[in-house]
Scaffold this motif. Sequence first.
Motif, PDB file in Angstrom:
ATOM      1  N   THR A 169    -100.022  28.888 -41.356  1.00 25.61           N
ATOM      2  CA  THR A 169     -99.028  29.261 -42.363  1.00 25.61           C
ATOM      3  C   THR A 169     -97.923  28.231 -42.570  1.00 25.61           C
ATOM      4  O   THR A 169     -97.334  28.156 -43.652  1.00 25.61           O
ATOM      5  CB  THR A 169     -98.371  30.601 -41.996  1.00 25.61           C
ATOM      6  N   ALA A 170     -97.622  27.445 -41.546  1.00 26.21           N
ATOM      7  CA  ALA A 170     -96.526  26.482 -41.638  1.00 26.21           C
ATOM      8  C   ALA A 170     -97.011  25.047 -41.632  1.00 26.21           C
ATOM      9  O   ALA A 170     -96.207  24.113 -41.634  1.00 26.21           O
ATOM     10  CB  ALA A 170     -95.543  26.701 -40.481  1.00 26.21           C
ATOM     11  N   ASP A 171     -98.317  24.856 -41.619  1.00 21.98           N
ATOM     12  CA  ASP A 171     -98.918  23.521 -41.647  1.00 21.98           C
ATOM     13  C   ASP A 171     -98.441  22.660 -40.483  1.00 21.98           C
ATOM     14  O   ASP A 171     -98.149  21.477 -40.633  1.00 21.98           O
ATOM     15  CB  ASP A 171     -98.614  22.830 -42.988  1.00 21.98           C
ATOM     16  N   LEU A 172     -98.357  23.287 -39.302  1.00 21.60           N
ATOM     17  CA  LEU A 172     -98.006  22.571 -38.081  1.00 21.60           C
ATOM     18  C   LEU A 172     -99.262  22.250 -37.288  1.00 21.60           C
ATOM     19  O   LEU A 172    -100.260  22.966 -37.360  1.00 21.60           O
ATOM     20  CB  LEU A 172     -97.079  23.424 -37.214  1.00 21.60           C
TER      21      LEU A 172
ATOM     22  N   LEU B  32     -99.689  34.879 -43.947  1.00 17.99           N
ATOM     23  CA  LEU B  32    -101.044  34.390 -43.741  1.00 17.99           C
ATOM     24  C   LEU B  32    -101.834  34.564 -45.034  1.00 17.99           C
ATOM     25  O   LEU B  32    -101.895  35.660 -45.595  1.00 17.99           O
ATOM     26  CB  LEU B  32    -101.714  35.162 -42.607  1.00 17.99           C
ATOM     27  N   THR B  33    -102.412  33.486 -45.529  1.00 15.73           N
ATOM     28  CA  THR B  33    -103.221  33.542 -46.747  1.00 15.73           C
ATOM     29  C   THR B  33    -104.677  33.243 -46.419  1.00 15.73           C
ATOM     30  O   THR B  33    -105.000  32.631 -45.413  1.00 15.73           O
ATOM     31  CB  THR B  33    -102.733  32.523 -47.781  1.00 15.73           C
ATOM     32  N   GLY B  34    -105.561  33.677 -47.317  1.00 17.35           N
ATOM     33  CA  GLY B  34    -106.972  33.389 -47.167  1.00 17.35           C
ATOM     34  C   GLY B  34    -107.727  34.541 -46.543  1.00 17.35           C
ATOM     35  O   GLY B  34    -107.127  35.443 -45.968  1.00 17.35           O
ATOM     36  N   PRO B  35    -109.044  34.525 -46.675  1.00 17.62           N
ATOM     37  CA  PRO B  35    -109.747  33.518 -47.473  1.00 17.62           C
ATOM     38  C   PRO B  35    -109.539  33.747 -48.970  1.00 17.62           C
ATOM     39  O   PRO B  35    -109.378  34.882 -49.407  1.00 17.62           O
ATOM     40  CB  PRO B  35    -111.210  33.708 -47.078  1.00 17.62           C
TER      41      PRO B  35
ATOM     42  N   PRO C 250     -99.477  29.263 -52.951  1.00 18.81           N
ATOM     43  CA  PRO C 250     -99.018  28.800 -51.636  1.00 18.81           C
ATOM     44  C   PRO C 250    -100.157  28.103 -50.882  1.00 18.81           C
ATOM     45  O   PRO C 250    -101.316  28.522 -50.953  1.00 18.81           O
ATOM     46  CB  PRO C 250     -98.612  30.097 -50.921  1.00 18.81           C
ATOM     47  N   ASN C 251     -99.828  27.036 -50.186  1.00 14.28           N
ATOM     48  CA  ASN C 251    -100.812  26.303 -49.369  1.00 14.28           C
ATOM     49  C   ASN C 251    -102.041  25.905 -50.181  1.00 14.28           C
ATOM     50  O   ASN C 251    -103.180  25.973 -49.700  1.00 14.28           O
ATOM     51  CB  ASN C 251    -101.229  27.126 -48.156  1.00 14.28           C
ATOM     52  N   ALA C 252    -101.823  25.467 -51.423  1.00 15.12           N
ATOM     53  CA  ALA C 252    -102.950  25.083 -52.280  1.00 15.12           C
ATOM     54  C   ALA C 252    -103.750  23.940 -51.670  1.00 15.12           C
ATOM     55  O   ALA C 252    -104.957  23.819 -51.912  1.00 15.12           O
ATOM     56  CB  ALA C 252    -102.445  24.693 -53.665  1.00 15.12           C
ATOM     57  N   GLU C 253    -103.084  23.112 -50.866  1.00 13.39           N
ATOM     58  CA  GLU C 253    -103.771  21.970 -50.270  1.00 13.39           C
ATOM     59  C   GLU C 253    -104.857  22.395 -49.285  1.00 13.39           C
ATOM     60  O   GLU C 253    -105.724  21.587 -48.925  1.00 13.39           O
ATOM     61  CB  GLU C 253    -102.774  21.046 -49.573  1.00 13.39           C
ATOM     62  N   ARG C 254    -104.863  23.647 -48.862  1.00  8.86           N
ATOM     63  CA  ARG C 254    -105.892  24.137 -47.941  1.00  8.86           C
ATOM     64  C   ARG C 254    -107.196  24.470 -48.671  1.00  8.86           C
ATOM     65  O   ARG C 254    -108.239  24.636 -48.050  1.00  8.86           O
ATOM     66  CB  ARG C 254    -105.397  25.374 -47.198  1.00  8.86           C
ATOM     67  N   LEU C 255    -107.117  24.592 -49.985  1.00  6.64           N
ATOM     68  CA  LEU C 255    -108.315  24.889 -50.770  1.00  6.64           C
ATOM     69  C   LEU C 255    -109.137  23.613 -50.972  1.00  6.64           C
ATOM     70  O   LEU C 255    -108.585  22.528 -51.165  1.00  6.64           O
ATOM     71  CB  LEU C 255    -107.921  25.459 -52.137  1.00  6.64           C
TER      72      LEU C 255
END
Length: 233
Positions: free
Chosen positions: A10-13, A56-59, A89-94
Amino acid sequence: MRLDKYLCETADLTRSLAKRAVRREEVRVDGEVVKDPSTHVDETSDVNWLGQSLVLTGPRYLMMNKPTGVECTSHSSHYPTLHDLIDLPNAERLHPAGRLDVETTGLVFLTDDGQWSHRVTSPRHASAKVYRATLAEPVEGRAAEKAMQSFADGLLLKGDSKPTRPAELHMLTPRDARLTIHEGKYHQVRRMFAAIGNRVETLHRESIGPVQLDPGLAPGECRMLRPDEIQCF
């Protein structure tokens, strides 16, 4: 899910930075400071890091009408990418489940579900992909018949050791073709027409498997896939 993994999602850590944040007492779960990175949390937990509420996002599963001049990559120095068109949110994870080259338009799936993406793209599943192509040179009469048979038989493309799988070519007009393929070789459609002495001027993907591009999506727009569309793969 472990708290440190939740922070990574969720925080890209990184995992080490997530553990450090917890041990520095920067993280609260349901209002309480938590010091143990292995603490269990789930989608119902209220997780807060440095005053920021984490969700928390996804799937997630999207379809996009990809416009020309956009790359299906995470980073580009020459063209905008799919992520530049997504306001989530967190589009880079797609990631795209099957790419299109920068000049090709039409249907692209994006997801953060790796297993689903693999089912879409795996040669074992042989999901049919339908393309509409405008050709530089007309193909008609006996030449059209010969081209359709060559595509059905399989073509040995330059640089490949095996021919393409049988494909269905239909000439809608002498320069307008609809092609169905069942694999995803590099620049396959363009290379197939090049193999018969022609050139693709415009290329548009209409469908993947039984899922067709939503006609209501303008170039650059996307929407979430419906449950029945997700379950097609």
